[in-house]
Design a protein around this motif. Structure first.
Motif, mmCIF file in Angstrom:
data_model
loop_
_atom_site.group_PDB
_atom_site.id
_atom_site.type_symbol
_atom_site.label_atom_id
_atom_site.label_comp_id
_atom_site.label_asym_id
_atom_site.label_seq_id
_atom_site.Cartn_x
_atom_site.Cartn_y
_atom_site.Cartn_z
ATOM 1 N N VAL A 100 38.842 31.217 100.214
ATOM 2 C CA VAL A 100 39.641 30.024 100.773
ATOM 3 C C VAL A 100 40.255 30.548 102.084
ATOM 4 N N SER A 101 40.885 31.722 101.892
ATOM 5 C CA SER A 101 41.615 32.302 102.934
ATOM 6 C C SER A 101 40.925 32.288 104.462
ATOM 7 N N GLU A 102 39.646 33.123 103.964
ATOM 8 C CA GLU A 102 38.660 33.124 105.078
ATOM 9 C C GLU A 102 38.268 31.979 105.579
ATOM 10 N N TYR A 103 37.967 30.757 104.826
ATOM 11 C CA TYR A 103 37.636 29.647 105.327
ATOM 12 C C TYR A 103 38.778 28.808 106.214
ATOM 13 N N LEU A 104 40.081 29.240 105.968
ATOM 14 C CA LEU A 104 41.150 28.646 106.748
ATOM 15 C C LEU A 104 41.004 29.313 108.207
ATOM 16 N N ARG A 105 40.293 30.258 108.464
ATOM 17 C CA ARG A 105 40.260 30.864 109.829
ATOM 18 C C ARG A 105 39.199 30.061 110.628
ATOM 19 N N ARG A 121 38.312 33.492 94.637
ATOM 20 C CA ARG A 121 38.295 32.259 95.148
ATOM 21 C C ARG A 121 39.148 32.082 96.322
ATOM 22 N N GLU A 122 40.486 32.553 95.977
ATOM 23 C CA GLU A 122 41.470 32.506 96.971
ATOM 24 C C GLU A 122 41.099 33.334 98.302
ATOM 25 N N LEU A 123 40.603 34.585 98.065
ATOM 26 C CA LEU A 123 40.202 35.097 99.086
ATOM 27 C C LEU A 123 39.118 34.452 100.190
ATOM 28 N N ARG A 131 41.123 35.359 92.029
ATOM 29 C CA ARG A 131 41.663 36.059 93.192
ATOM 30 C C ARG A 131 40.338 36.052 94.126
ATOM 31 N N ARG A 165 30.541 29.119 97.864
ATOM 32 C CA ARG A 165 31.693 28.556 96.645
ATOM 33 C C ARG A 165 30.971 28.950 95.142
#
Length: 701
Positions: free
Chosen positions: A566-571, A562-564, A560, A543
């Motif tokens: 975070v989206s991967e971390y949510l998996r 950062r958000e991408l 954007r 990060r």
């Protein structure tokens, strides 16, 4: 297993040998020669001299603390900071009793050669000294043994029977002796440990790390490893000519760093819960002090790398967070790691030299600079010795004027900054020693009164013995792993003991060890915690790197990215994401890191905890038979009232919406116990409702 009762007591002192726990080659650096007596008139009787006190003999100036009132005295180098037959094993035949003493003498001779190189370099104003890897390792081994061979440890182990050994690790030592019946007394274990460390080949590849616990008492083998690998060595010298270091019996044994004390409600006794060694010390001369500094403290050169800094900050938070916002009173000591022959500084960064293959070698060289330190730091180091001199026999000094200044500074410094906080079972004895030193200071011309603090209400603890037993269990698991060449102990009970231990050391009940309860609730376990901690550190580093690499480009693109991420971390597995969320929140709250093994009790309100427990309750409600039956009845009623629902939603979708709507209506009632338990405001509950039923489970009003 029963043990015979051997005789470990030394013979009469008249038949004994005086053995030093501070070697004479170091004492000589603090010594001066007895001057010749002036000649008197003819016929004047010749002066009488005591042994070792003849003109030209080396003597030590010291403050004798063994008397009711401390007195200044001079003693021969050969008769101070030692005791009779200290390292003799009288359970052995006569020819073998002094085997360890002979090994120590050999090691001292090797160390003396290196320390002479250091003192000569300082006297020649060379600015530093270059040592080989072997020389550096020998010094590190020697400095550990200076701590381990001390009078304090002799007293600790000097018993005829295993059951007379009463220290915190008593069960572990007795278990070790049961497994090794050749040791009949704790004293034999101690002497064997000293012998094993002296004979240890500290190979550059670190194979000794795996082998040492198989050759000696494992608890002390682990301690040796931590002492050698967990800190770096620096040479400190006073920047002002009038300042000097002092030397006490235990100067090589004390440390600087936070301590934690509490009163056990059960026994009504005060005791130490834990401590952290940030700095340990080794006086070489009145002008040279070896300081061993913990690797968890900041290192400006290495910390130029964001990844290294992040790892160090994270490790420091794990170690120090239980003691509050502390970095130690010597955190600003102006020292750094030694330079080495396989790296260099390029543009302010430390990098490996071209062609370096990453292997440690015996031919590696290390340059240790002499770091000038000002009066404040010299006085702090001397004060650490003075604050821990309760069991000491002597305070050795070179100049009485320098000793007077540093003693007055210690006595009058603010207690909460420098020590003099009198707690524990020996607080009355410490106060007596403090007043003894105050009397000495007044005899040297000071008119200032000593300052100290004696807390009247120390923190309380439910069961100190339970903490001790948890520590023992932890050490047993590590012993099993080390001896069996396992990477980590594989026992679910060990994981649970960590939770209880951290709860108890913070003065909480076992039920309050909630942080790891949440981790388990999300599917975590002892088998996953090590990898999760490692991965969270890597997630934070990635990060930081993404922000660093994209510095200067359009801020919209950076956001954007950062958000991408975070989206991967949510998996990721929810228990790992849980650790990451906790860490990120602490960073936002301006913490240096996060103690992953302790409840976060200092921040009011823990909405993420409520989410963990709330989701479980909502899911339990959604899966209940009563709710499903009610949903079916509501579905039939709605279809009869509005036939268009049949065309808009399929039956499973209708049931899903009804269940969600019902759960949303009951949400406030469900969460009320959690709100009270976690001290959450009603606003937080309302915000959670929006998150759960707008983002996680989209539900119409």
């Amino acid at each position: 297993m029963s043990h015979p009762k051997p005789n470990v007591m030394a013979p009469a002192a008249s038949n004994g040998q005086y053995q030093h726990f501070v070697p004479q080659f170091l004492l000589k650096n603090f010594a001066h020669r007895v001057p010749k007596a002036p000649k008197g008139p003819k016929g004047t009787p010749k002066p009488k001299y005591e042994k070792g006190m003849f003109p030209g003999d080396l003597v030590i100036s010291s403050l004798d603390l063994t008397q009711e009132a401390a007195v200044f005295t001079e003693k021969p180098v050969s008769r101070i900071l030692g005791q009779i037959n200290m390292y003799d094993d009288f359970t052995k035949p006569n020819g073998e009793q002094r085997h360890v003493e002979k090994l120590l003498s050999k090691l001292e001779a090797q160390a003396a050669h290196i320390f002479t190189k250091i003192t000569k370099a300082y006297e020649a104003k060379e600015g530093g000294v270059v040592l080989s890897r072997d020389e550096r390792n020998l010094i590190r081994k020697f400095l550990f043994l200076m701590k381990y061979r001390s009078h304090r440890f002799h007293t600790r182990f000097f018993h005829e029977r295993p059951d007379a050994y009463s220290e915190n690790d008593r069960e572990l030592l007795r278990e070790y002796m049961d497994e090794h019946p050749q040791f009949q007394t704790p004293m034999q274990v101690w002497l064997h440990n000293i012998k094993t460390i002296i004979e240890l080949d500290m190979d550059p590849e670190l194979n000794w790390v795996r082998e040492l616990p198989k050759k000696m008492y494992q608890d002390d083998a682990m301690w040796f490893f931590t002492h050698v690998q967990g800190c770096y060595m620096a040479l400190c010298v006073p920047s002002e000519a009038e300042n000097e270091f002092i030397l006490a019996d235990n100067s090589y044994s004390v440390h600087e760093g936070p301590n934690k004390y509490a009163r056990d409600i059960k026994s009504n006794k005060e005791g130490a819960l834990g401590y952290v060694e940030l700095h340990t010390f080794a006086p070489v001369s009145p002008k040279i002090m070896v300081v061993l500094r913990s690797l968890i403290l900041p290192q400006p050169l290495e910390d130029q790398s964001p990844a290294i800094k992040e790892q160090r900050d994270y490790t420091r938070s794990l170690v120090l967070d239980p003691y509050g916002p502390v970095n130690g009173i010597l955190a600003d000591l102006p020292v750094r790691k030694a330079e080495n022959s396989y790296s260099e500084i390029v543009n302010g960064r430390l990098v490996f030299q071209e062609g370096y293959d990453g292997r440690r070698g015996k031919d590696d060289k290390f340059r240790f600079p002499f770091f000038p330190i000002e009066s404040q730091h010299v006085n702090i180091i001397n004060s650490i010795f003075l604050d821990n001199c309760l069991r000491c026999t002597s305070l050795v000094y070179n100049s009485k004027q320098a000793f007077a200044r540093t003693l007055e500074w210690y006595l009058t410094a603010p207690p909460l900054e420098i020590g003099k906080i009198l707690t524990g079972e020996d607080k009355e004895d410490r106060l007596k020693t403090l007043k003894k030193l105050e009397a000495v200071s007044r005899s040297l011309g000071s008119e200032k009164a000593a300052l100290w603090v004696m807390p009247t209400l120390p923190p309380t603890l439910q069961d100190h013995e339970k903490i001790r037993l948890r520590h023992l269990e932890r050490h047993r698991e590590y012993k099993k792993a080390l001896v069996n060449d396992e990477r980590k102990p594989d026992d679910e009970a060990f994981f649970k003991s960590i939770k209880e231990l951290h709860a108890l050391t913070r003065g909480l009940s076992e039920a309050d060890a909630s942080f790891l309860d949440d981790y388990e609730l999300l599917g975590g376990s002892y088998d996953t915690i090590e990898k999760d901690i490692d991965q969270v550190v890597r997630m934070k580093i990635l990060r930081i790197k993404i922000d660093s690499w994209s510095n200067g480009i359009d801020e919209g693109i950076r956001q954007r990215n950062r958000e991408l991420l975070v989206s991967e971390y949510l998996r990721l597995p929810s228990h790992r994401l849980w650790f990451y969320i906790q860490s990120e929140r602490d960073m936002v709250m301006n913490h240096e890191g996060i103690d992953l093994l302790s409840p976060q009790m200092d921040w009011p309100g823990m909405p993420e905890r409520a989410i963990v427990h709330g989701i479980q309750q909502i899911e339990d409600l959604a899966k209940s038979t009563d709710l499903l039956s009610m949903a079916i009845v509501v579905d039939v009623t709605l279809r009869n009232a509005d036939p268009t629902l049949n065309s808009q939603f399929k039956p499973p979708e209708r049931l899903e919406l009804i269940v969600r709507s019902t759960c949303r209506e009951m949400f406030a009632t469900i969460m009320e116990p959690e709100r009270i338990k976690h001290n959450l405001s009603r606003q937080v509950i309302e915000d959670l409702e929006k998150v759960l039923f707008t983002l996680v489970y989209p539900t119409p009003p």
